[in-house]
Design a protein around this motif. Structure first.
Motif, short mmCIF file in Angstrom:
data_model
loop_
_atom_site.label_atom_id
_atom_site.label_comp_id
_atom_site.label_asym_id
_atom_site.label_seq_id
_atom_site.Cartn_x
_atom_site.Cartn_y
_atom_site.Cartn_z
N ASP A 166 48.52 34.77 44.11
CA ASP A 166 48.04 34.51 42.74
C ASP A 166 46.91 35.47 42.38
OD1 ASP A 166 49.80 32.41 42.35
OD2 ASP A 166 48.33 30.87 42.87
N LEU A 167 46.02 35.72 43.33
CA LEU A 167 44.90 36.62 43.04
C LEU A 167 45.37 38.06 42.87
CD1 LEU A 167 41.89 36.76 42.56
CD2 LEU A 167 41.53 36.89 45.03
N VAL A 168 46.41 38.46 43.59
CA VAL A 168 46.98 39.79 43.37
C VAL A 168 47.45 39.89 41.92
CG1 VAL A 168 48.94 41.30 43.93
CG2 VAL A 168 47.64 40.23 45.77
N ARG A 169 48.08 38.84 41.43
CA ARG A 169 48.58 38.83 40.05
C ARG A 169 47.43 38.84 39.04
NH1 ARG A 169 51.04 33.69 39.40
NH2 ARG A 169 48.96 33.06 38.82
N ASP A 170 46.41 38.03 39.26
CA ASP A 170 45.38 37.81 38.25
C ASP A 170 44.09 38.59 38.45
OD1 ASP A 170 46.97 36.03 36.82
OD2 ASP A 170 46.31 34.32 38.01
N GLY A 179 41.39 41.75 38.99
CA GLY A 179 41.16 43.08 38.45
C GLY A 179 41.60 44.11 39.48
N GLU A 180 41.44 45.38 39.17
CA GLU A 180 41.92 46.42 40.08
C GLU A 180 41.34 46.28 41.49
OE1 GLU A 180 42.01 51.25 40.47
OE2 GLU A 180 41.87 50.36 38.48
N ALA A 181 40.04 46.15 41.60
CA ALA A 181 39.42 45.99 42.93
C ALA A 181 39.83 44.66 43.55
CB ALA A 181 37.90 46.09 42.82
N GLY A 182 39.91 43.62 42.74
CA GLY A 182 40.30 42.31 43.24
C GLY A 182 41.72 42.29 43.78
N ARG A 183 42.62 43.01 43.11
CA ARG A 183 44.01 43.08 43.57
C ARG A 183 44.11 43.75 44.93
NH1 ARG A 183 45.35 44.88 38.29
NH2 ARG A 183 45.94 43.03 37.14
N GLY A 232 53.62 34.54 50.85
CA GLY A 232 52.88 34.06 49.69
C GLY A 232 53.74 33.72 48.51
N LEU A 233 54.99 34.18 48.53
CA LEU A 233 55.88 33.91 47.41
C LEU A 233 57.02 32.98 47.79
CD1 LEU A 233 56.06 37.47 45.83
CD2 LEU A 233 54.57 35.57 45.22
N ALA A 234 57.53 33.08 48.99
CA ALA A 234 58.65 32.22 49.42
C ALA A 234 58.26 30.75 49.32
CB ALA A 234 59.05 32.56 50.85
N GLU A 235 57.04 30.42 49.69
CA GLU A 235 56.58 29.04 49.63
C GLU A 235 56.54 28.57 48.18
OE1 GLU A 235 54.80 31.57 50.95
OE2 GLU A 235 55.17 31.24 53.07
N ARG A 236 56.20 29.46 47.26
CA ARG A 236 56.11 29.11 45.84
C ARG A 236 57.49 28.84 45.27
NH1 ARG A 236 50.90 29.76 43.74
NH2 ARG A 236 49.67 29.63 45.62
N THR A 283 40.14 33.54 41.77
CA THR A 283 39.15 33.77 42.83
C THR A 283 38.59 32.44 43.33
OG1 THR A 283 38.61 35.92 41.86
CG2 THR A 283 37.03 35.00 43.42
N GLN A 284 38.33 31.51 42.42
CA GLN A 284 37.86 30.17 42.84
C GLN A 284 38.93 29.48 43.69
OE1 GLN A 284 34.93 28.86 42.79
NE2 GLN A 284 33.96 28.93 40.80
#
Length: 158
Positions: free
Chosen positions: A101-105, A107-111, A137-141, A11-12
């Motif tokens: 990254d935030l989708v991965r890490d 919580g349910e509401a955060g995802r 968001g993933l291709a760049e990674r 989140t940060q």
């Protein structure tokens, strides 16, 4: 001191990315053509709203929201409207990567919220660029190698 919770760290990082996007859209707005000014303003406003929401989320997770930097290093010179358009697309790509990254890490509401933000950034990137990528968001990674939320948004770089 225990390491920060992954959701707070992600989140940060998203907050850092939104700070950079707000700054970047200030540059975009100063160079973009009149025909795209409303689109740039809408993106600027969307990033400000996300930034403000992320500040609240960081507090809710027990953290202290990091402030914006005084300035950010642009990834390339932005002397004209064409470069401003490229910068807008780059900003959206970078924001999408951090929200992945935030989708991965998160919580349910955060995802759920992060997935919505990732989708919005991907749509804006397509509008600016005129084309999209298979996995925003993933291709760049994949091209950059492994990453972490703390590495995805440095303090003074867009």
């Amino acid at each position: 001191m225990p390491p920060p919770h992954p959701e707070l760290t992600a989140t940060q990082a998203a907050l850092d990315a939104e700070h950079a996007a707000v700054y970047g859209y200030g540059v975009v707005g100063g160079r973009i053509t009149e025909a795209h000014r409303a689109e740039a303003r809408a993106a600027y406003d969307a990033h400000r709203a996300r930034r403000d929401a992320l500040r609240r989320t960081v507090r809710d997770l027990g953290g202290k929201p990091r402030p914006a930097a005084a300035a950010y290093e642009l990834p390339f010179p932005v002397p004209d409207a064409a470069a401003a358009t490229r910068l807008a697309a780059e900003l959206e790509d970078r924001v999408a990567a951090v929200y992945a990254d935030l989708v991965r890490d998160g919580g349910e509401a955060g995802r759920t919220e992060a997935a919505a933000a990732l989708r919005e950034a991907a749509v804006r990137a397509v509008r600016w660029r005129g084309s999209g990528v298979a996995f925003p968001g993933l291709a760049e990674r994949a091209a950059a190698g492994p990453s972490s939320p703390s590495a995805s948004a440095s303090a003074n770089a867009l």
